[in-house]
Design a protein around this motif. Structure first.
Motif, PDB file in Angstrom:
ATOM      1  N   ASP A  15      56.776  -2.137  52.259  1.00  0.00           N
ATOM      2  CA  ASP A  15      58.023  -1.365  52.359  1.00  0.00           C
ATOM      3  C   ASP A  15      58.724  -1.282  51.008  1.00  0.00           C
ATOM      4  OD1 ASP A  15      57.577  -1.005  55.053  1.00  0.00           O
ATOM      5  OD2 ASP A  15      59.023  -2.542  55.709  1.00  0.00           O
ATOM      6  N   ARG A  25      49.210 -20.721  57.092  1.00  0.00           N
ATOM      7  CA  ARG A  25      49.964 -19.498  57.359  1.00  0.00           C
ATOM      8  C   ARG A  25      50.294 -18.813  56.053  1.00  0.00           C
ATOM      9  NH1 ARG A  25      55.080 -20.700  59.585  1.00  0.00           N
ATOM     10  NH2 ARG A  25      55.613 -18.592  59.000  1.00  0.00           N
ATOM     11  N   SER A  26      50.272 -17.509  56.071  1.00  0.00           N
ATOM     12  CA  SER A  26      50.611 -16.743  54.881  1.00  0.00           C
ATOM     13  C   SER A  26      52.076 -16.984  54.530  1.00  0.00           C
ATOM     14  CB  SER A  26      50.376 -15.251  55.138  1.00  0.00           C
ATOM     15  OG  SER A  26      50.786 -14.504  54.019  1.00  0.00           O
ATOM     16  N   SER A  27      52.320 -17.139  53.237  1.00  0.00           N
ATOM     17  CA  SER A  27      53.692 -17.382  52.799  1.00  0.00           C
ATOM     18  C   SER A  27      54.396 -16.082  52.423  1.00  0.00           C
ATOM     19  CB  SER A  27      53.691 -18.334  51.602  1.00  0.00           C
ATOM     20  OG  SER A  27      52.968 -17.747  50.539  1.00  0.00           O
ATOM     21  N   ILE A  28      53.704 -14.964  52.607  1.00  0.00           N
ATOM     22  CA  ILE A  28      54.312 -13.674  52.264  1.00  0.00           C
ATOM     23  C   ILE A  28      54.281 -12.746  53.469  1.00  0.00           C
ATOM     24  CG2 ILE A  28      53.706 -13.863  49.824  1.00  0.00           C
ATOM     25  CD1 ILE A  28      51.444 -11.855  50.378  1.00  0.00           C
ATOM     26  N   ASP A  29      55.181 -11.801  53.472  1.00  0.00           N
ATOM     27  CA  ASP A  29      55.265 -10.794  54.522  1.00  0.00           C
ATOM     28  C   ASP A  29      54.708  -9.497  53.937  1.00  0.00           C
ATOM     29  OD1 ASP A  29      55.947  -8.834  56.351  1.00  0.00           O
ATOM     30  OD2 ASP A  29      57.994  -9.566  56.640  1.00  0.00           O
ATOM     31  N   LYS A  30      53.458  -9.164  54.311  1.00  0.00           N
ATOM     32  CA  LYS A  30      52.807  -7.977  53.760  1.00  0.00           C
ATOM     33  C   LYS A  30      53.587  -6.709  54.056  1.00  0.00           C
ATOM     34  CE  LYS A  30      48.067  -9.620  53.657  1.00  0.00           C
ATOM     35  NZ  LYS A  30      46.688  -9.374  54.028  1.00  0.00           N
ATOM     36  N   GLY A  31      54.136  -6.637  55.254  1.00  0.00           N
ATOM     37  CA  GLY A  31      54.914  -5.449  55.623  1.00  0.00           C
ATOM     38  C   GLY A  31      56.126  -5.272  54.721  1.00  0.00           C
ATOM     39  N   GLN A  32      56.808  -6.353  54.433  1.00  0.00           N
ATOM     40  CA  GLN A  32      57.974  -6.299  53.560  1.00  0.00           C
ATOM     41  C   GLN A  32      57.573  -5.845  52.153  1.00  0.00           C
ATOM     42  OE1 GLN A  32      59.879 -10.092  52.885  1.00  0.00           O
ATOM     43  NE2 GLN A  32      61.777  -9.147  52.183  1.00  0.00           N
ATOM     44  N   LEU A  92      60.974 -11.828  45.772  1.00  0.00           N
ATOM     45  CA  LEU A  92      60.473 -12.628  46.891  1.00  0.00           C
ATOM     46  C   LEU A  92      60.070 -14.048  46.476  1.00  0.00           C
ATOM     47  CD1 LEU A  92      58.298  -9.967  48.757  1.00  0.00           C
ATOM     48  CD2 LEU A  92      60.650 -10.674  49.244  1.00  0.00           C
ATOM     49  N   ALA A 123      48.642  -8.273  48.805  1.00  0.00           N
ATOM     50  CA  ALA A 123      49.296  -7.675  49.972  1.00  0.00           C
ATOM     51  C   ALA A 123      49.173  -6.160  49.941  1.00  0.00           C
ATOM     52  CB  ALA A 123      50.768  -8.079  50.025  1.00  0.00           C
TER      53      ALA A 123
END
Length: 191
Positions: free
Chosen positions: A155, A145-152, A170, A180
């Protein structure tokens, strides 16, 4: 002087490291260097320190060959470094036998056992790859699973926050931020 070296690949293997240290203490090692680091790491600081402490007539003691080297070539290179110090290598856990490279038979056996260990590791990795391929084909393996939130990240970038600052906030690498943001060029490190 006997210098002991113990290693496990991960910090989850505390019991394994403790067992190695206990075995080295039982061999009456004068100094013991221990670390929890993958053998694939370019630098293993405690191993380097242990080798730097070797003097003529000393012996480097390890529990198993795979705790010392990542491949047969690596093992032979390490033996050369130990021998350059006019020291020997002793491996304890060889089916109840002690393997001592200060003897010609010990050198021969170590080279052969190193080759067998490398072969076993190659087979294990091949089976692992086959298992992952089968799981993917069956739809059961999705990868890590990706450890980062691309949307965040996107933004934060839209708010004018620099990629280096996003990474810091982050707790991820700058390259993860750029991945990302897909295609944006990394900023130059000016200081």
């Amino acid at each position: 002087m006997k210098i002991g070296y113990a290693r496990t690949s991960t910090v989850d293997q505390d019991a394994g490291l403790e067992a190695q240290v206990r075995d080295l203490e039982a061999q009456r090692c004068d100094r013991i260097f221990a670390e929890q680091i993958s053998a694939t790491q370019i630098s293993r600081p405690e191993l380097e320190t242990a080798i730097s402490h070797l003097r003529e007539g000393d012996v480097l003691v390890v529990c198993k060959p795979d705790r010392l080297a990542r491949s047969t070539a690596d093992l032979l290179a390490l033996i050369e470094r130990v021998e350059a110090c006019k020291a020997g290598l002793v491996i304890l856990s060889m089916s109840g036998q002690v393997l001592d490279t200060t003897t010609p038979t010990g050198k021969l056996m170590l080279t052969m056992l190193g080759a067998v260990a490398e072969f076993e590791r190659s087979l294990m990795l091949e089976r692992q790859r086959e298992g992952i391929a089968k799981a993917k084909a069956d739809g059961k393996y999705k990868g890590r699973r990706s450890s980062i939130d691309k949307g965040q990240i996107q933004d934060m970038k839209a708010q004018g926050i620099a990629p280096s600052e996003i990474a810091r906030r982050l707790g991820v690498s700058r390259m993860s931020v750029y991945r990302a943001l897909e295609g944006e060029k990394p900023e130059k490190n000016t200081g």
